[in-house]
Scaffold this active site. Structure first.
Site, PDB file in Angstrom:
ATOM      1  N   ASP A 229       0.796  -1.226   0.000  1.00 33.86           N
ATOM      2  CA  ASP A 229       0.000   0.000   0.000  1.00 33.86           C
ATOM      3  C   ASP A 229       0.826   1.272   0.000  1.00 33.86           C
ATOM      4  O   ASP A 229       0.370   2.316   0.476  1.00 33.86           O
ATOM      5  CB  ASP A 229      -0.962  -0.011   1.199  1.00 33.86           C
TER       6      ASP A 229
ATOM      7  N   ASP B  47      -7.642  -4.528  -3.535  1.00 35.14           N
ATOM      8  CA  ASP B  47      -7.211  -3.310  -2.837  1.00 35.14           C
ATOM      9  C   ASP B  47      -6.046  -2.650  -3.600  1.00 35.14           C
ATOM     10  O   ASP B  47      -5.905  -1.433  -3.637  1.00 35.14           O
ATOM     11  CB  ASP B  47      -6.754  -3.611  -1.406  1.00 35.14           C
TER      12      ASP B  47
HETATM   13  N1  GLY Z   1      -6.874  -2.559   2.120  1.00 33.71           N
HETATM   14  C1  GLY Z   1      -7.302  -3.184   3.295  1.00 33.71           C
HETATM   15  C2  GLY Z   1      -8.721  -2.944   3.603  1.00 33.71           C
HETATM   16  O1  GLY Z   1      -9.451  -2.372   2.816  1.00 33.71           O
HETATM   17  O2  GLY Z   1      -9.124  -3.341   4.681  1.00 33.71           O
END
Ligand code: GLY
Length: 377
Positions: free
Chosen positions: A90, A152
């Site tokens: 991320d 994600d």
């Molecule tokens: N990217 C992790 C979540 O949305 O919980």
């Protein structure tokens, strides 16, 4: 509707101001009236850090009040150490909503170096055989870790597109487009529903199966995952002009609208057997709303663009009227988020729900800022 949403934005600014005075580290989720902060030494926890800097930068962009700028710069500076970590998928979320957003708002070149450094680090999670970015785990971890993607990750691709635009190095955009195509093939189903994860053989790159981490089951649709997909593919279209991504985002949008409950705020998984007696996820609703606005801004069909905008406005209104903390003393904006129901983390405010709600309000109320902050592709 506009006056209600203006109230929602004013209220959100009050909450951001309060948190700015009270928080001593990055917030993640709120329990028993207080924010739980990120575990400093647990790298994946840091994926949420940009949602706090993002709130501060948007507050500054909207008000031009220097107190928000000072705080946004200070908290953004605290993220510098993350630019060298390969331990999170991320880095895009983190650096896009801090350094890149800050740069777009202030045009201060000093915010660029850390972001470009982080983009270079982030390429190390790319698997060229499977043409995907690795989700979770170490880049030298066991095969099941090296062979997994999640939806994600789509939200991290704009960071790569931006890095190509900023640096001229086409490799970033190439990785983003390859990963996006792989995600489209393996995560998005024909009816527009979305799998959270897909597993691959990391050596041959062959796709193996769909799976989940935070959803109900491998063949269900986790609502925040669908939201990440909607927004992520809408962005991929705006960065590339590739119609495949536009059609993918539209398909996901249609699913979200057709399967939304009457008040437009989805339950945590569209396939939960306990609906309507289960948990909502207001963060998914907020991401869907702003994702629909991103889709509308890139739309080639005016009727559809109008539809996406109306739907986003209705979601925002529902969040404000039914799921906000107004008339309470809770230092967050939205209630009833769900971090991860299978991990027993549910029914709480989430820092990303708050961030995307504010982003939605800015997009709905400030078209001038939207062009500066979100329009420059
Ligand atoms: N990217 C992790 C979540 O949305 O919980």
């Amino acid at each position: 509707m506009t006056s209600q949403l203006e109230k929602a934005l004013d209220y959100s600014l009050e909450i951001i101001g309060r948190n700015m005075r009270e928080l001593d580290y990055f917030p993640e989720r709120l329990e028993n009236g207080a924010w739980l902060t990120v575990q400093k030494d647990r790298m994946p926890s840091h994926w949420v850090d940009g949602f706090w800097t993002g709130q501060l930068w948007l507050a500054y962009a909207h008000t031009r009040d220097e107190k928000f700028e000072t705080a946004a710069r200070r908290w953004t500076g605290e993220l510098s150490h993350l630019k060298e970590t390969t331990l999170t998928h991320d880095l895009g979320f983190i650096f896009y909503l801090s350094n890149v957003l800050g740069y777009r708002i202030t045009e201060d070149d000093e915010l660029l170096a850390d972001a470009l450094h982080a983009a270079e680090t982030f390429t190390r999670r790319y698997n060229p055989r499977g043409e995907y970015m690795q989700a979770w785990g170490r880049i030298d971890g066991p095969p099941f870790e090296r062979g997994r993607i999640n939806v994600d990750l789509m939200m991290n691709m704009p960071f790569f597109y931006w890095a190509t635009k900023q640096s001229g190095d086409r490799n970033y955009a190439l990785i983003a487009s390859r990963h996006s195509r792989t995600s489209r093939h393996t995560l998005v189903r024909p009816d527009g529903s979305v799998s959270q994860c897909a597993d691959f053989d990391p050596e041959s790159g062959a796709f193996l199966r769909q799976s989940t981490h935070q959803g109900l089951s491998h063949d269900s649709t986790w609502s925040r995952g669908l939201a990440w997909g909607l927004y992520g593919f809408a962005e991929a279209y705006r960065w590339t002009g590739d119609l495949v991504f536009l059609h993918t985002a539209r398909r996901i949008a249609e699913y979200a609208i057709a399967n939304a409950p009457a008040d437009k705020v989805p339950f945590w998984d569209y396939n939960s057997l306990d609906i309507p007696n289960t948990y909502r996820d207001t963060s998914a609703a907020a991401v869907i709303a702003t994702g629909l606005l991103e889709l509308a801004d890139g739309e080639t069909d005016d009727t559809l663009a109008q539809r996406w905008r109306e739907e986003a406005g209705e979601i925002a209104l529902s969040l404000w009227q039914t799921y906000s903390t107004r008339d309470t003393d809770i230092p967050a904006i939205l209630v009833q988020g769900s971090r991860s129901v299978p991990h027993d983390l549910k029914n709480h405010p989430l820092v990303y729900g708050d961030y995307y709600f504010v982003e939605t309000l800015i997009r709905l109320l400030r078209p001038d800022l939207t062009e500066t902050i979100f329009g420059d592709r």
